[in-house]
Design an enzyme around this catalytic site. Structure first.
Site, PDB file in Angstrom:
ATOM      1  CB  ALA A  28     -73.317 -71.420  21.271  1.00  0.00           C
ATOM      2  CD  GLU A  29     -77.428 -73.023  15.163  1.00  0.00           C
ATOM      3  OE1 GLU A  29     -78.467 -73.394  15.750  1.00  0.00           O
ATOM      4  OE2 GLU A  29     -76.738 -73.762  14.466  1.00  0.00           O
ATOM      5  CB  THR A  30     -78.142 -73.038  21.228  1.00  0.00           C
ATOM      6  OG1 THR A  30     -78.986 -71.876  21.318  1.00  0.00           O
ATOM      7  CG2 THR A  30     -76.778 -72.675  21.764  1.00  0.00           C
ATOM      8  CG  LEU A  89     -70.835 -74.327  21.260  1.00  0.00           C
ATOM      9  CD1 LEU A  89     -72.228 -74.944  21.200  1.00  0.00           C
ATOM     10  CD2 LEU A  89     -70.205 -74.636  22.600  1.00  0.00           C
ATOM     11  CB  THR A  90     -73.307 -75.703  15.800  1.00  0.00           C
ATOM     12  OG1 THR A  90     -72.877 -74.562  15.066  1.00  0.00           O
ATOM     13  CG2 THR A  90     -74.743 -75.998  15.436  1.00  0.00           C
TER      14      THR A  90
END
Length: 437
Positions: free
Chosen positions: A27-29, A6-7
């Site tokens: 995840a890229e947060t 997810l992003t």
């Protein structure tokens, strides 16, 4: 094995991780992204790139600039350099045309939803010492805002440390470049970062110390391109192993790996039957991969006007958790990978597991409790079993990363446990004139 990719915000990643701790989240947060501007910068280019980075897409991109740090004379309004930078920055921000995207004259459009929470506070509230250089105004029900520019953001203050994606930029000052880097690195996140300077020594110093996954020199800090600038952050800006989207290792981290064939086509020695031969092969592969892949930067795009390098930076420390079922040769293999990259390793061993130099044995429950309390941070490489560890780590996602896949001989898998990928994008021209390398 199922995974979630997810992003989104760090809070969203932690929520997903909490539902089923055994299911890995990649995840890229979040980010609290900063551009440093030194007195050696080209003021015209610096202001243009800061404004583009902060207010493109109304500042809602995860890579958008939220702070600019002006160094030395660049931050002193009494100097010609400082006065010019502030004047141009105020003029550029104040002249942005705000409106609906249906209007061809619009430069900055609306928010995706009405401002609330952290963003609303950032747009409407000044903390002690802050003042508006350009005051933001709501033009409708809270989705359309004029851009905001505030100065006097203090080290450690709410706006210094808090992500709030939207059309507001804070100005900080620092006496020296090292002080600016300290302020830039002081946030929990490390997604994008930039510097504007024409001084090669300053650029080298900054590149050696900056803590972010995507770093930019003399250009804007948004708009990463696949392969050219593989995307992904450090610290709380990433959850999971950390390979960059659009880079050479992203797809590989989604797989399940085991020993099979060596790069030359021959078999890897079996670890059960020939453990010392297996370890020797792994150690040799570490040296090969370090020399050919991980110790140097790679620029596959090869553009003359722009450097786009992918390089590998050692993590600060690796925690090795050795649990029930661990093979001694696997622990030695993990420690060799850490030594190859120059990364110090701290070993925690379960009771009854013989590990030379590990210190006092620590139960699974005790180790998990330390992780949950924030006493263990960074990468944790698990050898053997570690029950309860993933459940403890989900509350600290982004601050601690559990790597519990099987240990393999391949250096291009195990060395990544002790390295962080960093994409460096550097403009190599001024006004179209290409600079010699």
């Amino acid at each position: 094995m199922t995974r979630v990719v997810l992003t989104g915000s760090i809070e969203t990643a932690r929520l997903f991780a909490s539902w089923r701790p055994e299911r890995e989240v990649l995840a890229e947060t979040s980010g609290k992204n900063v551009i440093v501007v030194t007195p050696a910068a080209d003021p015209d280019l610096a202001v243009a790139d800061v404004v583009r980075s902060a207010f493109g897409h109304a500042g809602q991109k995860c890579s958008a600039a939220s702070l600019v740090i002006l160094v030395g004379a660049a931050g002193d309004r009494r100097t010609p350099t400082g006065a010019r930078l502030r004047r141009q920055l105020v003029d550029a921000v104040g002249s942005l045309a705000v409106g609906l995207p249906t209007d061809l004259g619009t430069v900055m459009g609306p928010l995706t939803e009405p401002a609330e929470g952290k963003l609303l506070r950032a747009l409407t509230t000044l903390d002690p010492g802050e003042r508006w250089l350009v005051r933001p105004r709501s033009l409708d029900d809270g989705r359309l805002w004029t851009p905001g520019l505030k100065e006097g953001v203090a080290p450690g203050s709410w706006f210094h440390r808090t992500e709030c994606f939207g059309p507001v930029l804070g100005v900080m000052t620092a006496a020296t470049l090292d002080e600016a880097i300290d302020l830039q690195n002081a946030v929990d996140f490390g997604l994008t970062a930039g510097i504007h300077s024409l001084d090669e020594d300053e650029i080298d110093r900054w590149l050696d110390r900056v803590e972010a996954g995507n770093v930019y020199v003399n250009r804007h800090i948004t708009g990463a391109i696949v392969r050219r600038q593989p995307f992904g952050g450090w610290k709380a800006s990433v959850v999971g192993p950390g390979a960059k989207a659009g880079g050479p290792h992203y797809v590989a981290q989604l797989g399940a790996w085991r020993d099979a064939l060596a790069p030359d086509g021959g078999p890897v020695p079996p670890r059960d039957d020939e453990p010392e031969a297996w370890l020797a092969w792994a150690e040799a592969d570490d040296r090969r991969a370090w020399d050919s892949v991980f110790s140097r930067a790679h620029d596959p795009s090869g553009l003359r006007a722009e450097e786009n390098s992918l390089r590998y930076r050692p993590v600060d420390v690796l925690t090795v958790r050795v649990g029930e079922g661990a093979r001694g040769v696997e622990m030695r293999r993990v420690l060799h990978a850490a030594r190859t990259a120059g990364v110090p390793a701290v070993v925690s061993a379960a009771p009854g597991v013989a590990v030379p130099g590990a210190g006092t044995p620590e139960t699974d429950e005790a180790f998990a409790a330390r992780v949950a309390a924030g006493e263990v941070t960074g990468r944790v490489r698990v050898v053997g079993r570690a029950p309860g560890l993933r459940e403890a780590a989900v509350r600290r996602a982004g601050l601690v990363t559990v790597l519990d896949r099987p240990v393999v001989a391949s250096a291009e898998r195990e060395l990544l446990a002790v390295l962080r990928e960093q994409a460096v994008s550097r403009t190599r021209h001024r006004y179209g004139h290409v600079q010699p390398r």
